[in-house]
Design an enzyme around this catalytic site. Structure first.
Site, PDB file in Angstrom:
ATOM      1  N   GLY A   1       0.850  -1.186   0.000  1.00 21.06           N
ATOM      2  CA  GLY A   1       0.000   0.000   0.000  1.00 21.06           C
ATOM      3  C   GLY A   1       0.884   1.234   0.000  1.00 21.06           C
ATOM      4  O   GLY A   1       0.758   2.115   0.843  1.00 21.06           O
ATOM      5  N   HIS A   2       1.821   1.249  -0.940  1.00 26.44           N
ATOM      6  CA  HIS A   2       2.729   2.384  -1.097  1.00 26.44           C
ATOM      7  C   HIS A   2       3.444   2.275  -2.446  1.00 26.44           C
ATOM      8  O   HIS A   2       3.304   1.258  -3.151  1.00 26.44           O
ATOM      9  CB  HIS A   2       3.738   2.436   0.049  1.00 26.44           C
ATOM     10  CG  HIS A   2       4.463   1.163   0.302  1.00 26.44           C
ATOM     11  ND1 HIS A   2       5.375   0.632  -0.577  1.00 26.44           N
ATOM     12  CD2 HIS A   2       4.387   0.269   1.322  1.00 26.44           C
ATOM     13  CE1 HIS A   2       5.843  -0.495  -0.102  1.00 26.44           C
ATOM     14  NE2 HIS A   2       5.247  -0.756   1.050  1.00 26.44           N
ATOM     15  N   ALA A   3       4.203   3.314  -2.773  1.00 24.55           N
ATOM     16  CA  ALA A   3       5.064   3.285  -3.964  1.00 24.55           C
ATOM     17  C   ALA A   3       6.480   3.612  -3.510  1.00 24.55           C
ATOM     18  O   ALA A   3       6.683   4.100  -2.387  1.00 24.55           O
ATOM     19  CB  ALA A   3       4.576   4.310  -4.984  1.00 24.55           C
TER      20      ALA A   3
ATOM     21  N   ARG B   1       1.612  -0.082  -5.191  1.00 22.24           N
ATOM     22  CA  ARG B   1       1.331  -1.529  -5.146  1.00 22.24           C
ATOM     23  C   ARG B   1       0.947  -1.980  -3.751  1.00 22.24           C
ATOM     24  O   ARG B   1       1.400  -1.473  -2.736  1.00 22.24           O
ATOM     25  CB  ARG B   1       2.459  -2.297  -5.787  1.00 22.24           C
ATOM     26  CG  ARG B   1       3.644  -2.848  -5.094  1.00 22.24           C
ATOM     27  CD  ARG B   1       4.281  -2.181  -3.990  1.00 22.24           C
ATOM     28  NE  ARG B   1       5.385  -2.957  -3.460  1.00 22.24           N
ATOM     29  CZ  ARG B   1       5.407  -3.510  -2.258  1.00 22.24           C
ATOM     30  NH1 ARG B   1       4.423  -3.353  -1.414  1.00 22.24           N
ATOM     31  NH2 ARG B   1       6.447  -4.200  -1.859  1.00 22.24           N
TER      32      ARG B   1
END
Ligand code: TYD
Length: 139
Positions: A51-53, A98
């Protein structure tokens, strides 16, 4: 980066009656020099990870055991890829949002990256990610 930069790498598969074997080695199968490996395991049902890039970090994700979904998002388009084969490696370049979810019991997510761990690499706020994409930062 756009979703079309993401690809599934088909790793070598040595089939054998004694049990199968797969492998990867630097740059021949993985499109970068590996600096770090980590793995995610014992994920309780219904939980998600990621839950980040990453600002400037590439990675390859393999479901060594079991299955899980990788939801990828380039700020314009979103796609879900199910990983459930230990010889499939999902390549994700920098600046892709993602999230890993829908882990099966006893699944094992194995991840290799081209950078050492650095908390400053993370973009954890989706709004900030979209802003950076709109500003053309990191493509
Ligand atoms: P994080 O990447 O935030 O996990 P997720 O995105 O799946 O929620 O990592 C969780 C914690 O683990 C965080 O405190 C940093 C630490 N960590 C390391 O020390 N080294 C690593 O290589 C990774 C991936 C995480």
């Amino acid at each position: 980066m756009k979703l079309d930069a993401i690809k599934i790498i088909d790793l070598p598969k040595i089939l054998d009656d004694r049990g199968n074997l797969s492998f990867f080695q630097n740059e021949e199968h993985i499109p970068f020099k590996i600096q770090r490996a980590y793995w995610i395991y014992d994920v309780p049902g219904g939980e998600h990870r990621g839950g980040h890039a990453y600002k400037d970090l590439q990675e390859v994700i393999i479901a060594l055991s079991g299955s899980f979904d990788v939801v990828i998002d380039d700020g314009f388009e979103k796609k879900t890829i199910t990983l459930n084969r230990s010889y499939n490696a999902l390549y994700i370049p920098k600046m892709i949002w993602r999230r890993l979810e829908n882990f099966s019991t006893n699944s094992l997510a194995f991840i290799v990256t081209d950078k050492m761990y650095d908390a400053d690499q993370y973009i954890r706020d989706y709004g900030q990610y979209l802003e950076m994409k709109n500003d053309g930062k990191g493509e």
